[in-house]
Design a protein around this motif. Structure first.
Motif, PDB file in Angstrom:
ATOM      1  N   LEU A 187     -34.944  28.361 -19.117  1.00  0.00           N
ATOM      2  CA  LEU A 187     -34.104  29.342 -19.822  1.00  0.00           C
ATOM      3  C   LEU A 187     -33.279  29.919 -18.764  1.00  0.00           C
ATOM      4  CD1 LEU A 187     -36.463  30.665 -22.453  1.00  0.00           C
ATOM      5  CD2 LEU A 187     -34.395  29.182 -22.816  1.00  0.00           C
ATOM      6  N   VAL A 188     -32.101  30.560 -19.052  1.00  0.00           N
ATOM      7  CA  VAL A 188     -31.605  31.455 -18.063  1.00  0.00           C
ATOM      8  C   VAL A 188     -31.051  32.588 -18.813  1.00  0.00           C
ATOM      9  CG1 VAL A 188     -30.306  29.232 -16.828  1.00  0.00           C
ATOM     10  CG2 VAL A 188     -29.178  30.220 -18.900  1.00  0.00           C
ATOM     11  N   SER A 189     -30.791  33.555 -18.140  1.00  0.00           N
ATOM     12  CA  SER A 189     -30.192  35.023 -18.790  1.00  0.00           C
ATOM     13  C   SER A 189     -28.831  35.081 -17.956  1.00  0.00           C
ATOM     14  CB  SER A 189     -30.854  36.130 -18.612  1.00  0.00           C
ATOM     15  OG  SER A 189     -32.214  35.982 -19.327  1.00  0.00           O
ATOM     16  N   TYR A 190     -27.579  35.002 -18.708  1.00  0.00           N
ATOM     17  CA  TYR A 190     -26.370  35.348 -17.986  1.00  0.00           C
ATOM     18  C   TYR A 190     -26.194  37.089 -17.979  1.00  0.00           C
ATOM     19  CZ  TYR A 190     -25.618  30.502 -19.196  1.00  0.00           C
ATOM     20  OH  TYR A 190     -25.779  29.063 -18.859  1.00  0.00           O
ATOM     21  N   ILE A 191     -26.330  37.615 -16.759  1.00  0.00           N
ATOM     22  CA  ILE A 191     -26.433  39.088 -16.591  1.00  0.00           C
ATOM     23  C   ILE A 191     -25.096  39.425 -16.000  1.00  0.00           C
ATOM     24  CG2 ILE A 191     -27.669  41.018 -16.003  1.00  0.00           C
ATOM     25  CD1 ILE A 191     -30.187  39.336 -16.240  1.00  0.00           C
ATOM     26  N   ASP A 192     -24.531  40.557 -16.529  1.00  0.00           N
ATOM     27  CA  ASP A 192     -23.312  41.214 -15.934  1.00  0.00           C
ATOM     28  C   ASP A 192     -23.948  41.721 -14.595  1.00  0.00           C
ATOM     29  OD1 ASP A 192     -21.729  43.745 -15.101  1.00  0.00           O
ATOM     30  OD2 ASP A 192     -20.543  43.113 -16.721  1.00  0.00           O
ATOM     31  N   ARG A 193     -23.351  41.838 -13.236  1.00  0.00           N
ATOM     32  CA  ARG A 193     -23.708  42.162 -11.961  1.00  0.00           C
ATOM     33  C   ARG A 193     -23.972  43.765 -12.316  1.00  0.00           C
ATOM     34  NH1 ARG A 193     -23.356  39.337  -7.354  1.00  0.00           N
ATOM     35  NH2 ARG A 193     -22.391  37.206  -7.719  1.00  0.00           N
ATOM     36  N   ASP A 194     -23.502  44.335 -12.827  1.00  0.00           N
ATOM     37  CA  ASP A 194     -23.578  45.799 -12.885  1.00  0.00           C
ATOM     38  C   ASP A 194     -24.555  46.117 -13.986  1.00  0.00           C
ATOM     39  OD1 ASP A 194     -21.381  46.163 -11.342  1.00  0.00           O
ATOM     40  OD2 ASP A 194     -20.030  46.411 -12.646  1.00  0.00           O
ATOM     41  N   ALA A 239     -26.574  27.706 -10.547  1.00  0.00           N
ATOM     42  CA  ALA A 239     -26.578  27.468 -11.897  1.00  0.00           C
ATOM     43  C   ALA A 239     -25.106  27.682 -12.570  1.00  0.00           C
ATOM     44  CB  ALA A 239     -27.487  28.294 -12.785  1.00  0.00           C
ATOM     45  N   ALA A 240     -24.728  26.997 -13.410  1.00  0.00           N
ATOM     46  CA  ALA A 240     -23.526  26.745 -13.874  1.00  0.00           C
ATOM     47  C   ALA A 240     -23.159  28.170 -15.100  1.00  0.00           C
ATOM     48  CB  ALA A 240     -23.140  25.583 -14.983  1.00  0.00           C
ATOM     49  N   LEU A 241     -22.263  28.532 -15.034  1.00  0.00           N
ATOM     50  CA  LEU A 241     -21.814  29.581 -15.955  1.00  0.00           C
ATOM     51  C   LEU A 241     -20.872  29.042 -16.900  1.00  0.00           C
ATOM     52  CD1 LEU A 241     -20.656  32.047 -13.207  1.00  0.00           C
ATOM     53  CD2 LEU A 241     -22.616  32.303 -14.732  1.00  0.00           C
ATOM     54  N   PRO A 242     -21.018  29.759 -18.228  1.00  0.00           N
ATOM     55  CA  PRO A 242     -20.204  29.556 -19.259  1.00  0.00           C
ATOM     56  C   PRO A 242     -18.735  29.675 -18.762  1.00  0.00           C
ATOM     57  CG  PRO A 242     -21.848  31.187 -19.960  1.00  0.00           C
ATOM     58  CD  PRO A 242     -21.960  31.043 -18.597  1.00  0.00           C
ATOM     59  N   PRO A 243     -17.765  28.860 -19.349  1.00  0.00           N
ATOM     60  CA  PRO A 243     -16.377  28.942 -18.751  1.00  0.00           C
ATOM     61  C   PRO A 243     -15.741  29.925 -18.826  1.00  0.00           C
ATOM     62  CG  PRO A 243     -16.585  27.437 -20.897  1.00  0.00           C
ATOM     63  CD  PRO A 243     -18.003  27.958 -20.442  1.00  0.00           C
ATOM     64  N   GLU A 286     -17.049  33.004 -17.839  1.00  0.00           N
ATOM     65  CA  GLU A 286     -17.654  33.743 -16.831  1.00  0.00           C
ATOM     66  C   GLU A 286     -17.442  33.519 -15.405  1.00  0.00           C
ATOM     67  OE1 GLU A 286     -19.654  36.490 -17.832  1.00  0.00           O
ATOM     68  OE2 GLU A 286     -19.410  35.864 -19.865  1.00  0.00           O
ATOM     69  N   ALA A 287     -17.299  34.436 -14.515  1.00  0.00           N
ATOM     70  CA  ALA A 287     -17.022  34.146 -13.322  1.00  0.00           C
ATOM     71  C   ALA A 287     -18.481  34.850 -12.250  1.00  0.00           C
ATOM     72  CB  ALA A 287     -15.796  35.042 -12.538  1.00  0.00           C
ATOM     73  N   PRO A 288     -18.285  33.897 -11.027  1.00  0.00           N
ATOM     74  CA  PRO A 288     -19.840  34.637 -10.489  1.00  0.00           C
ATOM     75  C   PRO A 288     -19.546  35.917  -9.936  1.00  0.00           C
ATOM     76  CG  PRO A 288     -18.862  32.312  -9.484  1.00  0.00           C
ATOM     77  CD  PRO A 288     -17.982  32.902 -10.454  1.00  0.00           C
ATOM     78  N   GLU A 289     -18.095  36.257  -9.646  1.00  0.00           N
ATOM     79  CA  GLU A 289     -18.144  37.766  -9.142  1.00  0.00           C
ATOM     80  C   GLU A 289     -18.447  38.806 -10.416  1.00  0.00           C
ATOM     81  OE1 GLU A 289     -15.144  35.695  -9.615  1.00  0.00           O
ATOM     82  OE2 GLU A 289     -15.790  34.577  -7.687  1.00  0.00           O
ATOM     83  N   GLU A 290     -18.620  38.386 -11.656  1.00  0.00           N
ATOM     84  CA  GLU A 290     -19.234  39.120 -12.584  1.00  0.00           C
ATOM     85  C   GLU A 290     -20.449  38.725 -13.222  1.00  0.00           C
ATOM     86  OE1 GLU A 290     -16.142  37.968 -15.521  1.00  0.00           O
ATOM     87  OE2 GLU A 290     -14.560  38.967 -14.638  1.00  0.00           O
TER      88      GLU A 290
END
Length: 161
Positions: free
Chosen positions: A107-114, A133-137, A139-143
């Motif tokens: 499983l993954v957790s997509y988490i805001d960097r802040d 890991a791939a991000l939802p379309p 989302e950006a790796p900077e965020e």
């Protein structure tokens, strides 16, 4: 779940919603809640409410895989008064154990960097940052950071119980 609607709508109107995709008006919060419930019928996964021993609503946790997600996510949110008391860790441990028992391998957790609290919880649960890991379309790796959960990250799925 309808009993929790007002509290969730209130949550989505606050700044705390920035970690959940942003503030939403009540109409959109209703759609969000309905989609969370509907996922159970559509894909066999979804969210659970988190309550204290008295039945007071504290937040929610879920296994989510909408069509635009590259992987199944474990995600959580708490009402502000419930933070820092171990509720999210306890709920996440139970959901992870359930997921591993269902045969889900990662499983993954997509988490805001802040969102330092969610990052700390993911790490406490044994998840590791997965920069490849791939991000939802949308989302950006900077965020957004991706934290990967595996049943063997600490040796056995029983550790999540």
């Amino acid at each position: 779940m309808m009993a929790d609607l007002e509290q969730l709508c209130d949550l989505f109107e606050t700044d705390r919603a920035r970690y959940m995709g942003g503030q939403l008006p009540r109409k959109e919060a209703w759609r969000w809640l309905a989609s969370e419930v509907g996922m159970w019928d559509l894909i066999g996964l979804g969210s659970w409410g988190i309550e204290d021993k008295n039945g007071s609503f504290l937040g929610q946790i879920g296994l989510l895989r909408p069509p635009h997600y590259p992987e199944t996510e474990i995600g959580w949110t708490l009402l502000e008064h419930a933070e820092g008391k171990g509720y999210a860790a306890e709920a996440a441990g139970a959901v992870l154990l359930w997921a591993w028992e269902q045969g889900i391998e990662t499983l993954v957790s997509y988490i805001d960097r802040d969102n330092s609290r969610s990052i700390a919880l993911a790490e406490r649960l044994g998840a590791v940052h997965d920069p490849d890991a791939a991000l939802p379309p949308d989302e950006a790796p900077e965020e957004t950071l991706v934290y990967r959960h595996r049943p063997d990250s600490d040796g056995s799925p029983e550790a999540y119980a």
